[in-house]
Write a protein that holds these residues in place. Structure first.
Motif, PDB file in Angstrom:
ATOM      1  N   TYR A 118       0.772  -1.210  -0.124  1.00 36.14           N
ATOM      2  CA  TYR A 118      -0.126   0.093   0.067  1.00 36.14           C
ATOM      3  C   TYR A 118       0.951   1.223   0.066  1.00 36.14           C
ATOM      4  O   TYR A 118       0.370   2.185   0.227  1.00 36.14           O
ATOM      5  N   ALA A 119       2.182   1.145  -0.133  1.00 32.68           N
ATOM      6  CA  ALA A 119       2.795   2.448  -0.022  1.00 32.68           C
ATOM      7  C   ALA A 119       2.667   3.321  -1.091  1.00 32.68           C
ATOM      8  O   ALA A 119       2.865   4.512  -1.108  1.00 32.68           O
ATOM      9  N   ALA A 120       2.567   2.731  -2.277  1.00 30.01           N
ATOM     10  CA  ALA A 120       2.436   3.444  -3.516  1.00 30.01           C
ATOM     11  C   ALA A 120       1.002   4.260  -3.331  1.00 30.01           C
ATOM     12  O   ALA A 120       0.981   5.431  -3.713  1.00 30.01           O
ATOM     13  N   THR A 121       0.013   3.585  -2.897  1.00 29.78           N
ATOM     14  CA  THR A 121      -1.271   4.237  -2.786  1.00 29.78           C
ATOM     15  C   THR A 121      -1.221   5.406  -1.686  1.00 29.78           C
ATOM     16  O   THR A 121      -1.694   6.763  -1.728  1.00 29.78           O
ATOM     17  N   MET A 122      -0.404   5.039  -0.746  1.00 27.08           N
ATOM     18  CA  MET A 122      -0.220   6.063   0.571  1.00 27.08           C
ATOM     19  C   MET A 122       0.484   7.357   0.013  1.00 27.08           C
ATOM     20  O   MET A 122       0.223   8.507   0.177  1.00 27.08           O
ATOM     21  N   ALA A 123       1.481   6.974  -0.548  1.00 32.17           N
ATOM     22  CA  ALA A 123       2.683   7.932  -1.280  1.00 32.17           C
ATOM     23  C   ALA A 123       1.808   9.023  -2.151  1.00 32.17           C
ATOM     24  O   ALA A 123       1.968  10.186  -2.056  1.00 32.17           O
ATOM     25  N   GLN A 124       0.841   8.345  -3.058  1.00 32.06           N
ATOM     26  CA  GLN A 124       0.179   9.272  -3.954  1.00 32.06           C
ATOM     27  C   GLN A 124      -0.806  10.097  -3.162  1.00 32.06           C
ATOM     28  O   GLN A 124      -0.738  11.264  -3.498  1.00 32.06           O
ATOM     29  N   VAL A 125      -1.431   9.682  -2.158  1.00 38.36           N
ATOM     30  CA  VAL A 125      -2.437  10.597  -1.342  1.00 38.36           C
ATOM     31  C   VAL A 125      -1.708  11.614  -0.550  1.00 38.36           C
ATOM     32  O   VAL A 125      -1.966  12.641  -0.783  1.00 38.36           O
ATOM     33  N   ILE A 126      -0.523  11.165  -0.044  1.00 34.09           N
ATOM     34  CA  ILE A 126       0.358  12.102   0.943  1.00 34.09           C
ATOM     35  C   ILE A 126       0.883  13.199  -0.062  1.00 34.09           C
ATOM     36  O   ILE A 126       0.805  14.382   0.235  1.00 34.09           O
ATOM     37  N   ALA A 127       1.302  12.775  -1.242  1.00 40.39           N
ATOM     38  CA  ALA A 127       1.942  13.813  -2.238  1.00 40.39           C
ATOM     39  C   ALA A 127       0.837  14.897  -2.475  1.00 40.39           C
ATOM     40  O   ALA A 127       1.403  15.987  -2.610  1.00 40.39           O
ATOM     41  N   GLU A 128      -0.112  14.524  -2.742  1.00 37.68           N
ATOM     42  CA  GLU A 128      -1.364  15.451  -3.118  1.00 37.68           C
ATOM     43  C   GLU A 128      -1.923  16.255  -2.249  1.00 37.68           C
ATOM     44  O   GLU A 128      -2.468  17.424  -2.233  1.00 37.68           O
ATOM     45  N   GLY A 129      -1.554  16.227  -0.808  1.00 35.01           N
ATOM     46  CA  GLY A 129      -1.659  16.610   0.320  1.00 35.01           C
ATOM     47  C   GLY A 129      -1.214  18.086   0.833  1.00 35.01           C
ATOM     48  O   GLY A 129      -0.094  18.489  -0.208  1.00 35.01           O
ATOM     49  N   ASP A 130      -1.371  18.605   1.653  1.00 34.81           N
ATOM     50  CA  ASP A 130      -0.850  20.001   2.393  1.00 34.81           C
ATOM     51  C   ASP A 130       0.747  19.546   2.716  1.00 34.81           C
ATOM     52  O   ASP A 130       1.106  18.673   3.003  1.00 34.81           O
ATOM     53  N   LYS A 131       1.624  20.484   2.547  1.00 35.66           N
ATOM     54  CA  LYS A 131       3.071  20.298   2.854  1.00 35.66           C
ATOM     55  C   LYS A 131       3.455  21.547   3.771  1.00 35.66           C
ATOM     56  O   LYS A 131       2.795  22.685   3.460  1.00 35.66           O
ATOM     57  N   PRO A 132       4.195  21.468   4.304  1.00 36.79           N
ATOM     58  CA  PRO A 132       5.005  20.320   4.942  1.00 36.79           C
ATOM     59  C   PRO A 132       3.955  19.430   5.678  1.00 36.79           C
ATOM     60  O   PRO A 132       3.183  19.895   6.236  1.00 36.79           O
ATOM     61  N   ALA A 133       4.411  18.117   5.543  1.00 37.66           N
ATOM     62  CA  ALA A 133       3.780  17.079   5.981  1.00 37.66           C
ATOM     63  C   ALA A 133       4.475  16.081   7.156  1.00 37.66           C
ATOM     64  O   ALA A 133       5.588  16.037   6.825  1.00 37.66           O
ATOM     65  N   LEU A 134       3.845  15.590   8.019  1.00 40.20           N
ATOM     66  CA  LEU A 134       4.547  14.402   8.674  1.00 40.20           C
ATOM     67  C   LEU A 134       3.777  13.128   8.638  1.00 40.20           C
ATOM     68  O   LEU A 134       2.585  13.038   8.712  1.00 40.20           O
ATOM     69  N   VAL A 135       4.731  11.934   8.760  1.00 44.12           N
ATOM     70  CA  VAL A 135       4.113  10.841   8.708  1.00 44.12           C
ATOM     71  C   VAL A 135       4.288  10.011   9.827  1.00 44.12           C
ATOM     72  O   VAL A 135       5.632   9.971  10.038  1.00 44.12           O
ATOM     73  N   LEU A 136       3.556   9.497  10.687  1.00 45.91           N
ATOM     74  CA  LEU A 136       3.841   8.847  11.835  1.00 45.91           C
ATOM     75  C   LEU A 136       3.428   7.061  11.693  1.00 45.91           C
ATOM     76  O   LEU A 136       2.150   7.018  11.177  1.00 45.91           O
ATOM     77  N   LEU A 137       4.314   6.449  11.981  1.00 47.22           N
ATOM     78  CA  LEU A 137       4.186   4.883  11.914  1.00 47.22           C
ATOM     79  C   LEU A 137       4.639   4.214  13.155  1.00 47.22           C
ATOM     80  O   LEU A 137       5.372   4.835  13.704  1.00 47.22           O
ATOM     81  N   PRO A 138       4.087   3.178  13.453  1.00 50.21           N
ATOM     82  CA  PRO A 138       4.488   2.461  14.718  1.00 50.21           C
ATOM     83  C   PRO A 138       5.896   1.521  14.419  1.00 50.21           C
ATOM     84  O   PRO A 138       6.140   1.483  13.279  1.00 50.21           O
ATOM     85  N   ALA A 139       6.515   1.305  15.526  1.00 52.39           N
ATOM     86  CA  ALA A 139       7.698   0.712  15.245  1.00 52.39           C
ATOM     87  C   ALA A 139       7.538  -1.086  15.169  1.00 52.39           C
ATOM     88  O   ALA A 139       8.075  -1.891  15.787  1.00 52.39           O
ATOM     89  N   THR A 140       6.508  -1.154  14.506  1.00 52.46           N
ATOM     90  CA  THR A 140       6.351  -2.860  14.064  1.00 52.46           C
ATOM     91  C   THR A 140       7.311  -3.128  12.860  1.00 52.46           C
ATOM     92  O   THR A 140       7.679  -2.157  12.073  1.00 52.46           O
ATOM     93  N   ARG A 141       7.402  -4.330  12.475  1.00 54.57           N
ATOM     94  CA  ARG A 141       8.084  -4.748  11.409  1.00 54.57           C
ATOM     95  C   ARG A 141       7.381  -4.155   9.927  1.00 54.57           C
ATOM     96  O   ARG A 141       8.139  -3.742   9.131  1.00 54.57           O
ATOM     97  N   ARG A 142       6.271  -4.109   9.941  1.00 62.64           N
ATOM     98  CA  ARG A 142       5.585  -3.791   8.750  1.00 62.64           C
ATOM     99  C   ARG A 142       5.605  -1.950   8.686  1.00 62.64           C
ATOM    100  O   ARG A 142       5.793  -1.563   7.798  1.00 62.64           O
TER     101      ARG A 142
END
Ligand SMILES: Cc1cc2nc3c(=O)[nH]c(=O)nc-3n(C[C@H](O)[C@H](O)[C@H](O)COP(=O)(O)OP(=O)(O)OC[C@H]3O[C@@H](n4cnc5c(N)ncnc54)[C@H](O)[C@@H]3O)c2cc1C
Length: 313
Positions: free
Chosen positions: A68-92
């Motif tokens: 889903y990285a490509a899907t998420m990247a496309q949405v984030i790229a179209e959104g407001d900047k600067p932006a922050l992405v937060l993810l948990p420290a899981t393997r995925r």
């Protein structure tokens, strides 16, 4: 502290979502959550405080989260900047962070314990030298990707009155996807040590896998969850990786942490620095763990633990 206009959050593990949303709330004006799952998962994201939810649809059996990285990247790229992405420290979460970093030309910091938004970028602190020091990185790219170390933020509480409509996101297939050829039931427990009030943890002082039963009996007597040191999970493979405590494992913050046959190396002890009371049982009176423990019992755990169980019962 200033904030970014938009914080994107995602968690492959439902138990970590309240924490990443809580972090997003502190760092951004708006929190947008990606959700991969059912309508109940969407509702949960709203209830924990997400301002917007982007639904990636239901989980697909032969698709891994990283796809889903490509899907998420496309949405984030179209959104407001600067932006922050937060993810948990899981393997995925970690795998996803690296893929998003490449696709969004974003700086990535792993296992951050403290994050702040500054005029010239996102500052993230994380442990270095096996937990002996803190390193600080400044991400100056338009999009910053940060993996939250466990326990960095107090999990958000669910509030069922917070609801909303999710935006459905169309799947963008990656150029090269990972093919899932088989799924196997994971061995071990599904305990969430992060939330446990009491944790009993075992180390190499336990001689055989079947002897873990004595620690489990103690857990039963004091209503504790069972954790371990890294060698028990990664070396012996007697317990699940999610159960080992330390700088590279989980960092629980229980009221009581009872360590059985754990020497107390810094990489382990950093993981329990948030415990209110540490109790150690070790047969070596010079074991380093006694420097960290509030209460110590010098003795053979095979004698001490049954005595403790009797006393608590
Ligand atoms: C980069 C890096 C990251 C790491 N991250 C982690 C991490 O996140 N978590 C982690 O745990 N480790 C981590 N480690 C490993 C860490 O350095 C130690 O090797 C590990 O914590 C030791 O585990 P232990 O205490 O169970 O084993 P040991 O160090 O072998 O200690 C066993 C203890 O049991 C005692 N003992 C033996 N028999 C008995 C008995 N019958 N009764 C009572 N006591 C007894 C001994 O006296 C001894 O103190 C990391 C290492 C590195 C290099």
């Amino acid at each position: 502290m200033s904030t970014v206009s938009n914080v994107w959050v995602f968690s492959d593990a439902a138990s970590r979502l309240p924490e990443v949303i809580a972090g997003g709330k502190q760092l951004g004006d708006k929190v947008s959550a990606f959700v991969l799952g059912s309508q109940d998962d969407v509702a949960a994201a709203f209830s924990f405080g997400a301002d917007a939810v982007y639904s990636l649809g239901e989980k697909v059996a032969d698709r891994v989260v990283e796809d889903y990285a490509a899907t998420m990247a496309q949405v984030i790229a179209e959104g407001d900047k600067p932006a922050l992405v937060l993810l948990p420290a899981t393997r995925r979460g970690k795998a996803l962070a690296s893929l998003l970093g490449v696709r969004l030309d974003a700086g990535v910091v792993t296992e951050a314990s403290e994050i702040s938004v500054e005029a010239d970028g996102i500052s993230a602190k994380h442990m270095v030298y096996g937990g002996l020091a803190l390193g600080e990185e400044k991400i100056t790219s338009q999009v910053a990707v940060v993996i939250l170390g466990s326990g960095a933020y107090q999990a958000a509480e669910a509030d069922a009155s917070k609801t909303g409509e999710a935006v459905a996101v169309e799947y963008v297939a990656p150029k090269a996807s990972i093919k899932c050829i088989e799924r196997r039931e994971k061995q071990g427990s599904t305990v969430d040590l992060d939330r446990a009030k009491r944790v009993v943890a075992i180390g190499r002082g336990i001689a055989k896998q079947e002897d873990i039963a004595i620690a489990e009996e103690l857990c039963g007597a004091i209503e504790a969850e069972l954790g371990c040191s890294r060698p028990i999970a990664e070396g012996e493979k007697w317990m699940a990786r999610e159960q080992y405590v330390g700088i590279s494992g989980v960092m629980p913050k229980p009221e009581v942490y009872l360590a059985l046959g754990i020497s107390g190396q810094i990489q382990h002890m950093v993981g329990v620095s948030g415990a209110q009371t540490i109790v150690a049982v070790n047969k070596d009176k010079n074991a380093p763990i006694f420097q960290f423990a509030d209460y110590g019992i010098v003795g053979d755990l095979y004698k001490v633990v049954p005595a403790l169980v009797n006393a608590f019962k």
